[in-house]
Design a protein around this motif. Structure first.
Motif, short mmCIF file in Angstrom:
data_model
loop_
_atom_site.label_atom_id
_atom_site.label_comp_id
_atom_site.label_asym_id
_atom_site.label_seq_id
_atom_site.Cartn_x
_atom_site.Cartn_y
_atom_site.Cartn_z
N ALA A 56 35.21 -14.20 58.03
CA ALA A 56 33.78 -14.06 58.28
C ALA A 56 33.47 -14.38 59.73
CB ALA A 56 33.00 -14.98 57.36
N ASP A 57 32.51 -13.64 60.29
CA ASP A 57 32.02 -13.96 61.63
C ASP A 57 31.15 -15.20 61.60
OD1 ASP A 57 33.13 -11.63 62.97
OD2 ASP A 57 31.62 -10.46 61.90
N LEU A 58 30.41 -15.36 60.49
CA LEU A 58 29.52 -16.51 60.35
C LEU A 58 29.69 -17.11 58.96
CD1 LEU A 58 25.94 -16.98 61.59
CD2 LEU A 58 26.38 -17.35 59.17
N GLU A 59 29.81 -18.42 58.90
CA GLU A 59 29.85 -19.14 57.63
C GLU A 59 28.66 -20.10 57.59
OE1 GLU A 59 33.49 -20.91 56.53
OE2 GLU A 59 34.71 -19.13 56.96
N ALA A 60 27.93 -20.05 56.50
CA ALA A 60 26.72 -20.87 56.40
C ALA A 60 26.70 -21.64 55.09
CB ALA A 60 25.48 -19.99 56.49
N ARG A 61 26.20 -22.86 55.15
CA ARG A 61 26.02 -23.71 53.99
C ARG A 61 24.53 -24.00 53.85
NH1 ARG A 61 30.76 -24.23 56.09
NH2 ARG A 61 30.00 -25.24 57.98
N LEU A 62 23.96 -23.49 52.77
CA LEU A 62 22.53 -23.63 52.53
C LEU A 62 22.22 -24.67 51.46
CD1 LEU A 62 21.51 -19.85 52.60
CD2 LEU A 62 21.57 -21.47 54.48
N PHE A 63 23.22 -25.05 50.67
CA PHE A 63 23.03 -26.15 49.72
C PHE A 63 23.21 -27.46 50.47
CE2 PHE A 63 24.46 -23.04 46.31
CZ PHE A 63 23.21 -22.96 45.73
N GLY A 64 22.24 -28.36 50.29
CA GLY A 64 22.25 -29.58 51.09
C GLY A 64 21.69 -29.26 52.48
N HIS A 107 18.25 -13.70 52.25
CA HIS A 107 17.93 -12.33 51.85
C HIS A 107 18.98 -11.35 52.37
CE1 HIS A 107 14.10 -14.47 51.49
NE2 HIS A 107 13.73 -13.52 50.64
N TYR A 108 20.18 -11.83 52.55
CA TYR A 108 21.24 -11.00 53.14
C TYR A 108 21.45 -9.73 52.30
CZ TYR A 108 25.54 -9.86 55.62
OH TYR A 108 26.49 -9.22 56.39
N GLU A 124 19.13 -14.91 45.78
CA GLU A 124 18.58 -14.44 47.02
C GLU A 124 19.54 -14.61 48.16
OE1 GLU A 124 14.74 -16.06 47.70
OE2 GLU A 124 13.90 -15.21 45.90
N GLY A 125 20.64 -15.34 47.92
CA GLY A 125 21.62 -15.49 48.98
C GLY A 125 22.79 -14.53 48.85
N SER A 126 22.65 -13.46 48.07
CA SER A 126 23.76 -12.54 47.88
C SER A 126 24.14 -11.89 49.19
CB SER A 126 23.37 -11.45 46.87
OG SER A 126 23.15 -12.01 45.61
N ILE A 127 25.44 -11.77 49.42
CA ILE A 127 25.93 -11.19 50.65
C ILE A 127 27.00 -10.18 50.34
CG2 ILE A 127 25.48 -13.33 51.92
CD1 ILE A 127 28.45 -13.89 51.86
N ALA A 128 27.50 -9.55 51.37
CA ALA A 128 28.57 -8.58 51.18
C ALA A 128 29.76 -9.26 50.52
CB ALA A 128 28.97 -8.00 52.53
N PRO A 129 30.46 -8.57 49.60
CA PRO A 129 31.55 -9.19 48.85
C PRO A 129 32.65 -9.73 49.77
CG PRO A 129 30.93 -7.07 47.89
CD PRO A 129 30.22 -7.19 49.21
N LEU A 130 33.02 -10.97 49.54
CA LEU A 130 34.15 -11.59 50.21
C LEU A 130 35.10 -12.06 49.13
CD1 LEU A 130 32.31 -13.74 52.89
CD2 LEU A 130 33.48 -11.59 53.28
N ALA A 131 36.18 -12.68 49.54
CA ALA A 131 37.10 -13.24 48.55
C ALA A 131 36.37 -14.31 47.76
CB ALA A 131 38.31 -13.84 49.24
N CYS A 154 29.20 -12.12 57.06
CA CYS A 154 28.73 -13.47 56.74
C CYS A 154 29.32 -13.95 55.43
CB CYS A 154 27.21 -13.50 56.63
SG CYS A 154 26.33 -13.05 58.14
N ARG A 155 29.58 -15.24 55.37
CA ARG A 155 29.96 -15.88 54.11
C ARG A 155 29.03 -17.07 53.90
NH1 ARG A 155 35.81 -16.91 51.39
NH2 ARG A 155 35.00 -17.65 49.41
N ILE A 156 28.39 -17.10 52.73
CA ILE A 156 27.36 -18.09 52.46
C ILE A 156 27.72 -18.82 51.17
CG2 ILE A 156 24.87 -18.43 52.23
CD1 ILE A 156 24.53 -15.58 53.34
N ASP A 157 27.55 -20.14 51.17
CA ASP A 157 27.90 -20.91 49.98
C ASP A 157 27.08 -20.49 48.77
OD1 ASP A 157 25.51 -21.94 50.97
OD2 ASP A 157 26.08 -24.05 50.72
#
Length: 310
Positions: free
Chosen positions: A60-68, A97-98, A40-47, A160-163
């Protein structure tokens, strides 16, 4: 020779169990309407998290850590403190839900259950405004949160880049490497996934139970990943790291009997019979105390083989 044969049979059983666990996870993905390897945390492809041939590093404009515990940075600046906890929760929901629009009614029910539709809609409008203002303070001249056809989503031009996404990619690469017989690549990918999983999804969050099912799904998947990782490490002869991963797995799921079996095998490889005995007794006590069940015949037979086969 009998001890070696028994070890090989057990290893085969564990590989089969890992495959079965993966099938269960695939069923969970399908039931949730997700593709394998895209939670559910899939985002646009990054490296990829660990880099890779042909990958293009995107800032990324925004980096988010949702684990922990939740952490987020916009253009290198921490998005904290939050004057509106509900605005922070809305951002978490949209990040999970990105790439997929979320119906307004879904958000209203998630954050204002039991409220009248008018009240919940007004509260949502205020919260969206607060979130937009928070993001504009760090990244002006952009809408960030888009509303279209009765649904909200993060502006796709807001990179966005999400862990969670990096984790999904690492796990998928690990399974793909196993399928093609590349054990070294699989170990590397699972090692990346292990580093990315900093704790339960949104650990300590008190904004409601809207994320609990996703948290549970990631817990199940990560336990399966750690177990498969431990098997690979034992096959590769990296026994010390296998002990570390197996211990971490038991810290997450103390009643996982196969994890106790893996640690017993690792201690046998280290020629530490007293640790084999300790692990066997710990498994026996834990299963009786927590589940009121006895050890499986597989565990008992493994113990006898490891002790007698010395």
């Amino acid at each position: 020779m009998e001890a070696i044969a028994a070890h090989e049979r057990l290893l085969g059983d564990m590989v089969a169990a890992a495959a079965a666990q993966r099938a269960v996870l695939q069923a969970l993905y399908q039931a949730a309407g997700l593709d394998e390897g895209k939670g559910e945390g899939s985002i646009a492809p990054l490296a990829p998290a660990g880099g890779g041939s042909g990958s293009v590093e995107i800032q990324a404009d925004l980096e988010a850590r949702l684990f922990g515990p939740f952490e987020a940075e916009c253009r290198g600046r921490t998005l904290a403190p939050w004057s509106s906890r509900r605005a922070a929760s809305l951002l978490k929901f949209l990040l999970l839900h990105y790439g997929r629009p979320v119906r307004r009614e879904v958000l209203m029910e998630a954050f204002w259950p039991g409220s009248s539709p008018k009240s919940a809609r007004n509260n949502l409008n205020v919260t969206v405004y607060q979130l937009r203002q928070k993001l504009r303070a760090h990244h002006p001249d952009r809408t960030h949160i888009v509303y279209r056809n009765g649904s909200y989503h993060i502006d796709p031009e807001f990179c966005c880049r999400i862990d969670v996404n990096d984790y999904n990619q690492s796990v998928a690469r690990g399974h793909q490497a196993i399928d093609r017989g590349d054990r070294v690549a699989a170990i590397k990918s699972f090692h990346e996934a292990r580093k990315l999983y900093a704790g339960p999804l949104l650990e300590g969050d008190t904004s409601g139970d809207w994320y609990m099912e996703t948290q549970r799904r990631f817990h199940i998947e990560h336990c399966a990943v750690l177990e498969r990782f431990c098997v690979l490490l034992l096959e590769h002869g990296d026994v010390g790291e296998a002990v570390s991963v197996g211990s971490e797995l038991l810290g997450t799921d103390p009643c996982r009997e196969t994890a106790h079996q893996l640690l017993m095998r690792a201690y046998a490889a280290l020629d530490q019979p007293h640790l084999i005995v300790q692990q066997f007794r710990r498994c026996e006590i834990t299963l009786r105390r927590e589940l009121s069940v006895e050890l499986s015949e597989t565990t008992v037979q493994l113990y006898r083989t490891l002790i007698n086969g010395r």
